[in-house]
Structures are given as structure tokens and as C-alpha cells.
Design a protein around this motif. Structure first.
Motif, short mmCIF file in Angstrom:
data_model
loop_
_atom_site.label_atom_id
_atom_site.label_comp_id
_atom_site.label_asym_id
_atom_site.label_seq_id
_atom_site.Cartn_x
_atom_site.Cartn_y
_atom_site.Cartn_z
N GLU A 1 19.58 -6.51 -12.15
CA GLU A 1 18.11 -6.65 -11.69
C GLU A 1 17.82 -4.80 -10.85
OE1 GLU A 1 18.58 -9.19 -8.00
OE2 GLU A 1 18.13 -11.19 -9.25
N VAL A 2 18.76 -4.53 -10.22
CA VAL A 2 18.47 -3.29 -9.59
C VAL A 2 18.04 -2.13 -11.77
CG1 VAL A 2 19.96 -1.06 -8.59
CG2 VAL A 2 20.10 -3.30 -7.38
N LEU A 3 18.45 -2.33 -12.18
CA LEU A 3 18.61 -1.66 -12.94
C LEU A 3 17.26 -1.77 -13.74
CD1 LEU A 3 21.65 -1.55 -14.89
CD2 LEU A 3 20.90 -0.26 -13.36
N VAL A 4 16.46 -2.86 -13.87
CA VAL A 4 15.77 -3.18 -14.51
C VAL A 4 14.22 -2.76 -13.50
CG1 VAL A 4 14.03 -5.28 -14.89
CG2 VAL A 4 16.17 -5.47 -15.61
N SER B 1 0.74 -0.83 -0.06
CA SER B 1 0.15 0.02 -0.28
C SER B 1 0.67 1.12 0.08
CB SER B 1 -0.85 0.04 1.28
OG SER B 1 0.05 0.12 2.22
N ALA B 2 2.18 1.03 0.68
CA ALA B 2 2.52 2.30 0.69
C ALA B 2 3.42 2.37 -0.88
CB ALA B 2 4.16 2.26 1.86
N VAL B 3 3.95 1.10 -1.22
CA VAL B 3 4.32 1.25 -2.55
C VAL B 3 3.48 2.14 -3.34
CG1 VAL B 3 5.19 -0.75 -4.49
CG2 VAL B 3 5.86 -0.88 -2.03
N CYS B 4 2.13 1.41 -3.36
CA CYS B 4 1.47 1.58 -4.88
C CYS B 4 1.01 3.47 -4.71
CB CYS B 4 -0.05 1.33 -4.34
SG CYS B 4 0.13 -0.37 -4.41
N ALA B 5 1.74 4.21 -3.48
CA ALA B 5 0.73 5.37 -3.28
C ALA B 5 1.68 6.14 -3.92
CB ALA B 5 1.21 5.48 -1.57
N GLU B 6 3.35 5.46 -4.01
CA GLU B 6 3.94 6.25 -4.66
C GLU B 6 4.17 6.64 -6.17
OE1 GLU B 6 8.00 5.16 -3.40
OE2 GLU B 6 8.01 5.14 -1.08
N ARG B 7 4.28 5.40 -7.08
CA ARG B 7 3.60 6.28 -8.24
C ARG B 7 3.16 5.22 -9.29
NH1 ARG B 7 9.21 6.27 -9.87
NH2 ARG B 7 9.45 7.13 -7.54
N PRO B 8 2.32 5.79 -10.29
CA PRO B 8 1.81 4.60 -10.92
C PRO B 8 2.82 3.43 -11.05
CG PRO B 8 2.17 6.37 -12.08
CD PRO B 8 2.55 6.69 -11.16
N TYR B 9 1.56 2.02 -11.82
CA TYR B 9 3.00 1.43 -12.81
C TYR B 9 2.03 -0.08 -13.67
CZ TYR B 9 -0.50 -1.79 -9.84
OH TYR B 9 -1.53 -2.03 -9.34
N ARG B 10 2.57 -0.12 -14.22
CA ARG B 10 2.27 -0.88 -14.98
C ARG B 10 1.81 -1.96 -14.99
NH1 ARG B 10 7.47 1.17 -16.89
NH2 ARG B 10 7.51 2.49 -18.36
N VAL B 11 0.74 -2.63 -15.49
CA VAL B 11 -0.37 -3.00 -15.73
C VAL B 11 -1.00 -3.92 -17.24
CG1 VAL B 11 -2.37 -4.39 -15.07
CG2 VAL B 11 -0.79 -3.42 -13.68
N GLY B 12 0.02 -4.90 -18.07
CA GLY B 12 -0.96 -5.47 -19.42
C GLY B 12 -0.63 -4.24 -19.96
N GLY B 13 0.47 -3.70 -20.19
CA GLY B 13 0.87 -2.28 -21.02
C GLY B 13 0.44 -1.02 -21.37
N ARG B 14 -0.75 -0.71 -20.01
CA ARG B 14 -0.90 0.71 -19.99
C ARG B 14 -0.53 0.87 -18.09
NH1 ARG B 14 -6.44 -0.36 -17.65
NH2 ARG B 14 -6.92 -2.77 -17.01
N ILE B 15 -0.17 2.39 -18.04
CA ILE B 15 -0.04 2.79 -17.10
C ILE B 15 -1.69 2.92 -16.02
CG2 ILE B 15 0.70 4.49 -15.79
CD1 ILE B 15 2.62 3.30 -17.39
N SER C 1 9.99 -0.92 -14.04
CA SER C 1 9.24 -1.27 -12.85
C SER C 1 9.39 -0.03 -12.04
CB SER C 1 9.47 -2.33 -11.96
OG SER C 1 10.01 -3.65 -11.96
N ASP C 2 10.14 0.82 -12.14
CA ASP C 2 9.69 2.69 -11.94
C ASP C 2 9.57 2.57 -10.23
OD1 ASP C 2 10.56 4.43 -13.71
OD2 ASP C 2 8.20 3.72 -14.53
N MET C 3 10.39 1.57 -9.78
CA MET C 3 10.62 1.07 -7.92
C MET C 3 11.84 2.23 -7.31
SD MET C 3 10.10 -2.57 -8.15
CE MET C 3 9.57 -3.08 -6.92
N SER C 4 11.23 2.93 -6.48
CA SER C 4 12.34 3.59 -5.86
C SER C 4 13.29 2.63 -5.12
CB SER C 4 11.19 4.17 -4.51
OG SER C 4 10.61 3.47 -3.96
N GLU C 5 14.63 3.13 -4.01
CA GLU C 5 15.24 2.17 -3.39
C GLU C 5 14.59 1.89 -2.58
OE1 GLU C 5 18.21 5.24 -2.29
OE2 GLU C 5 19.12 5.73 -4.72
N ALA C 6 14.06 2.15 -2.35
CA ALA C 6 13.51 1.61 -1.06
C ALA C 6 12.76 0.05 -0.95
CB ALA C 6 12.78 2.18 -0.06
#
Lengths: 205, 261
Positions: free
Chosen positions: A152-155, A6-20, A160-165
Motif C-alpha cells: 500500500e505504501v509503495l502504491v 485542500s492541503a493535499v491538493c495544493a502539493e501536486r497534480p494527480y491523475r484523473v481518468g488517465g490524465r493529469i 498516487s504520488d502522495m507525500s508521506e503525510a
């Protein structure tokens, strides 16, 4: 699971099925209702393709990627009772995919080392890079030469547009390690590409 | 991470990853496998073998514990029944006794008093038990009547004469009784209503009784009751039945009296 999705989700959008999708979109809410148990079938429907793409970036070939994702979902299914926080399901799934991908690469290296004759070569299709632009091919070949952890870190960071945390949580490492691995990976990439070392002979996985 | 988000290398990385990921579309996936996995995930997960074994062991342990608890719960009541019936199985004699109407003497006793059938003595044992009382009205009943099912009986008729099996050995020390004091097997000593007493010593033809609760003047009660049963005041201050061994000693300062027969 050290970081709630839930904390992860609050930060940024993510891709699902090729769409944001926004983190609060209906699809993500359906699969991650906070009070109900995890609906794995719904999670599979909404995140399967995304996870296959993630796995393919890590293991390179599509069949292995599908194996990885399938095993990750089945692992969650086996441990369904332990999934208390349905909001953390996506983060748990992503971590499972990364771990499974790493295991897949490790098995592949072991097989190649000991059963090289009997084991057929597992490699991406011959034309799969051809379909990409030359610029992309050059970058991906350079990425292939990096150690698995740095890849893995770069991907996770740039696809995945994930933060460092989030990356730290997904890989089970500290934020400092994420930062240092990313830094080394970028330096190595820059050096490889500057030297023109990103040849067709990428590092065997 | 990089301190320059717009760095060219980062942009190229993002673009390369995105291009490679976009190579995989929904139609590239193995649909058969997809359907199979989706169907599997929609099922509830079956517990692992270890978990099933642990669950089974837990159920067995719980069942064993339940059986043990039931056995322990049953055992005391069986023991009580055995003790109560014991005199009936060893004595084939029976007696016709006249007992005063039992009245509840404890807070737990409503209008229906409930001594135990096996302790069917003229003097009923004071008890808070709720089992109903069996009183048989058949004269010269034998000890087998103690095996009859328990039947609730309401003691409402004053001075009713009830024929009852009387295994005198049921009187024991350490218990409180109410009602008439049995003198052997054939005669009783009437006691006032609500009076309670206990046996302190007992021999073959005598018994010393201590009054534990005296709600009224017992001498006055006996003066009006005992003569009707053939008793007379003795010179010593007690009571006796002329021409027989039945006698009641005077009541001591400690509330004790001795009856002989």
C-alpha cells in the motif's frame, strides 16, 4: 479525516481518468466545492476510474477493484451527513478505497484458508501480465511478495504520488511508520529482484 | 522515503505501476454498474433505520412536551374561571345594583376597563387582565348570565346605572377593588372615582373595608353624593339610611370603615 484534501491538493497534480489534472482544475473544483455539500455523483464521475486503478493495484483483479470502489462510494453516500469538509472528500475516498482493498484481501485470505474447496480461485486473468513488459512484470511480481502494508505504501507513493503525510493520513498511520515501511519495502524489493526471486509464483493474496 | 529520488528502482516501480494502471481504461469498467452507482449517488441518502427510530422518538417527545405545555397553560385559566363562576352556580338570587362608572385605575387599564365577568360585583376588582367585561343590562338577570360570552364594554357614561348580577360572595379579602362598596345584595356605598379598597373582614351583615388608594377627599365626596341615595350623616360621624340597618362607620386613622346592612 486528519488531513484536509485542500492541503493535499495544493502539493501536486494527480491523475484523473488517465490524465493529469491540476489540483485547482474545474473537475476537482466541481466535485469539491468548499462551501457546498459533497456532490458524490460528480465525485464519482471524476474519480471513479482513478480509484478503480488504485484498487486494482492493491487487489489485483478488476472485478474486485470495482467492488471495492463501489463500496467506498456507497459508504460515503451512507455517511453523507458526516462529510462536512467537501474539500477532504477525495482524501476520504482514497482512504476508504485502501481500507476496502485491505478488507477484501483479508476476506480473500480467510476464504482461502477455510473454504478452499468450495471457493473458486480469485486470480487475475491469465494473460493480464503478458500484456505488460517483462521489466514491469518482474517488478510487479516482486511487489506482490511484500506484506500488504508495504504494498500500500509503495502504491500510494509511486503511483498516487502522495507525500508521506498524505500516505499517513490515508492509511491511518504515522509519518514515521510510512517512512519505515517504505524503506523496508524498497530494501525487500531490491533483495528480491537481486536474488531473482520474483518468480511467477507470487505470494497469494 | 528513499534519499535518491532518481533511483532506478523507484523509476521502475513508477513505470510498472503506471503500466498496470493503464491496463484499466474507461471501456473496461462495468458500465451498468457505473450507471447504477452514479444514479444512486445522485439521490439524497436515506437515513438509517436507527436514525429514523431516534428521529421518531424525538418527534414524539417534542409532541408530548408541547401537549404538556399547552395543558399547563390552559389549567390556570380554567381554574380561574371556575372560581369566578362558582358563586353563580350556587346562588340563584339576583340583584339590581347601581354602580358608579368604572374607570381605569391601573396603568394597564385604558378607557375600557376589564374586570372578569364572574366577579361582577358593584365594586370591580382592580385587575391588569385584558379580558373584556361583560355587563348585562337586563334587570333581574340570573346567574346564568355569567356563561355568556365576554363582551367588551366601554365605561364612558358618568353615573350610569347598570343592572348587573351581583354574587356578593365574589368579594374576597386580599383583592383590590374599585367602585361602590356593596351592602348586601340591594344597596351600595358610592366611592370616589379611582379610589381603591380591599375587604379586611366580612360577616353575614357587615364588612370592614380598608381604603388602599384615596385620590380625593372622601368625606366631601360622600357629602355631595350619599344624601341623594337616601343616606344621612349619623351622630357618630358616619352615615346611615334612616329606617334601615344600612350604616357606614366613620373612617379610622388607618383608612378602614365598616359597613352594615
Amino acid at each position: 479525516m486528519t488531513v484536509s484534501a485542500s492541503a493535499v491538493c495544493a502539493e501536486r497534480p494527480y491523475r484523473v481518468g488517465g490524465r493529469i489534472l491540476d489540483r485547482g482544475s474545474a473537475a476537482s473544483r466541481d466535485a469539491m466545492s468548499a462551501d457546498d455539500s459533497v456532490d458524490l455523483a460528480e465525485l464519482y464521475r471524476t474519480h471513479h476510474l482513478q480509484m478503480v486503478r488504485l484498487a486494482r493495484l492493491l487487489v489485483d483483479d478488476l472485478a474486485s477493484a470495482e467492488d471495492v470502489v463501489q463500496e467506498a462510494f456507497l459508504g460515503m453516500h451512507r455517511n453523507r451527513a458526516a462529510l462536512r469538509d467537501s474539500g477532504a472528500a477525495v482524501g476520504y475516498l482514497r482512504r476508504a478505497v485502501v481500507n476496502q482493498s485491505r478488507s477484501m484481501l483479508r476476506r480473500r485470505r480467510t476464504v482461502r484458508a477455510h473454504l478452499k474447496v468450495a471457493e473458486p480461485e480469485i486470480a487475475p486473468p491469465a494473460d493480464h501480465e503478458v500484456l505488460l513488459d517483462e521489466e514491469h512484470q518482474e517488478v510487479l511480481r516482486a511487489v506482490d511478495q511484500l506484506p500488504p502494508r508495504q504494498r500500500e505504501v509503495l502504491v500510494l507513493r509511486y503511483w498516487s504520488d502522495m507525500s508521506e503525510a498524505e500516505i499517513a493520513a490515508a492509511l491511518g498511520i504515522s509519518k514515521g511508520t510510512v517512512k519505515s515501511q517504505a524503506s523496508r519495502a524498497m530494501s525487500a524489493l531490491a533483495r528480491i529482484m537481486a536474488e531473482g526471486g520474483a518468480t511467477d509464483e507470487s505470494t497469494p493474496r | 522515503m528513499s534519499q535518491h529520488p532518481d533511483d532506478d528502482l523507484e523509476r521502475r516501480l513508477r513505470a510498472a505501476f503506471a503500466a498496470k494502471a493503464e491496463q484499466v481504461g474507461p471501456h473496461d469498467l462495468d458500465t451498468d454498474r457505473e450507471d447504477a452507482v452514479a444514479e444512486l449517488l445522485s439521490r439524497p441518502s436515506t437515513p438509517s433505520r436507527v436514525r429514523r427510530v431516534i428521529t421518531g422518538a424525538g418527534i414524539l417527545a417534542a409532541a408530548a412536551a408541547a401537549v404538556g405545555v399547552v395543558a399547563l397553560a390552559i389549567q390556570p385559566s380554567q381554574q380561574h374561571t371556575t372560581n369566578a363562576l362558582h358563586p353563580a352556580t350556587t346562588s340563584s338570587t339576583s340583584a339590581v345594583l347601581s354602580i358608579a362608572p368604572p374607570q381605569p385605575t391601573t396603568s394597564a387599564g385604558p378607557a375600557k376597563e376589564t374586570p372578569h365577568v364572574g366577579q361582577a360585583t358593584p365594586g370591580r376588582q382592580v385587575s391588569t387582565r385584558s379580558q373584556p367585561l361583560t355587563t348585562t343590562t337586563t334587570p333581574t338577570t340570573t346567574s346564568t348570565t355569567t356563561t355568556q360570552p365576554r363582551v367588551a364594554t366601554t365605561h364612558s357614561a358618568p353615573a350610569s346605572s347598570v343592572t348587573q348580577t351581583s354574587p356578593r360572595t365574589t368579594l374576597s379579602t386580599g383583592h383590590e377593588y374599585a367602585g361602590p362598596v356593596p351592602l348586601g345584595d340591594a344597596r351600595t356605598l358610592a366611592m370616589p372615582q379611582d379610589l381603591t379598597w380591599e375587604v379586611t373582614t366580612r360577616t353575614e351583615h357587615s364588612m370592614t373595608v380598608r381604603i388602599t388608594y384615596l385620590p380625593q377627599d372622601i368625606e366631601a365626596y360622600w357629602a355631595t353624593t350619599l344624601p341623594g341615595d337616601g343616606w344621612q350623616k349619623s351622630d357618630a360621624g358616619g352615615w346611615l339610611v334612616p329606617g334601615s340597618a344600612y350604616a357606614v362607620s366613620p373612617i379610622t386613622d388607618k383608612g378602614s370603615l365598616t359597613v352594615t346592612w
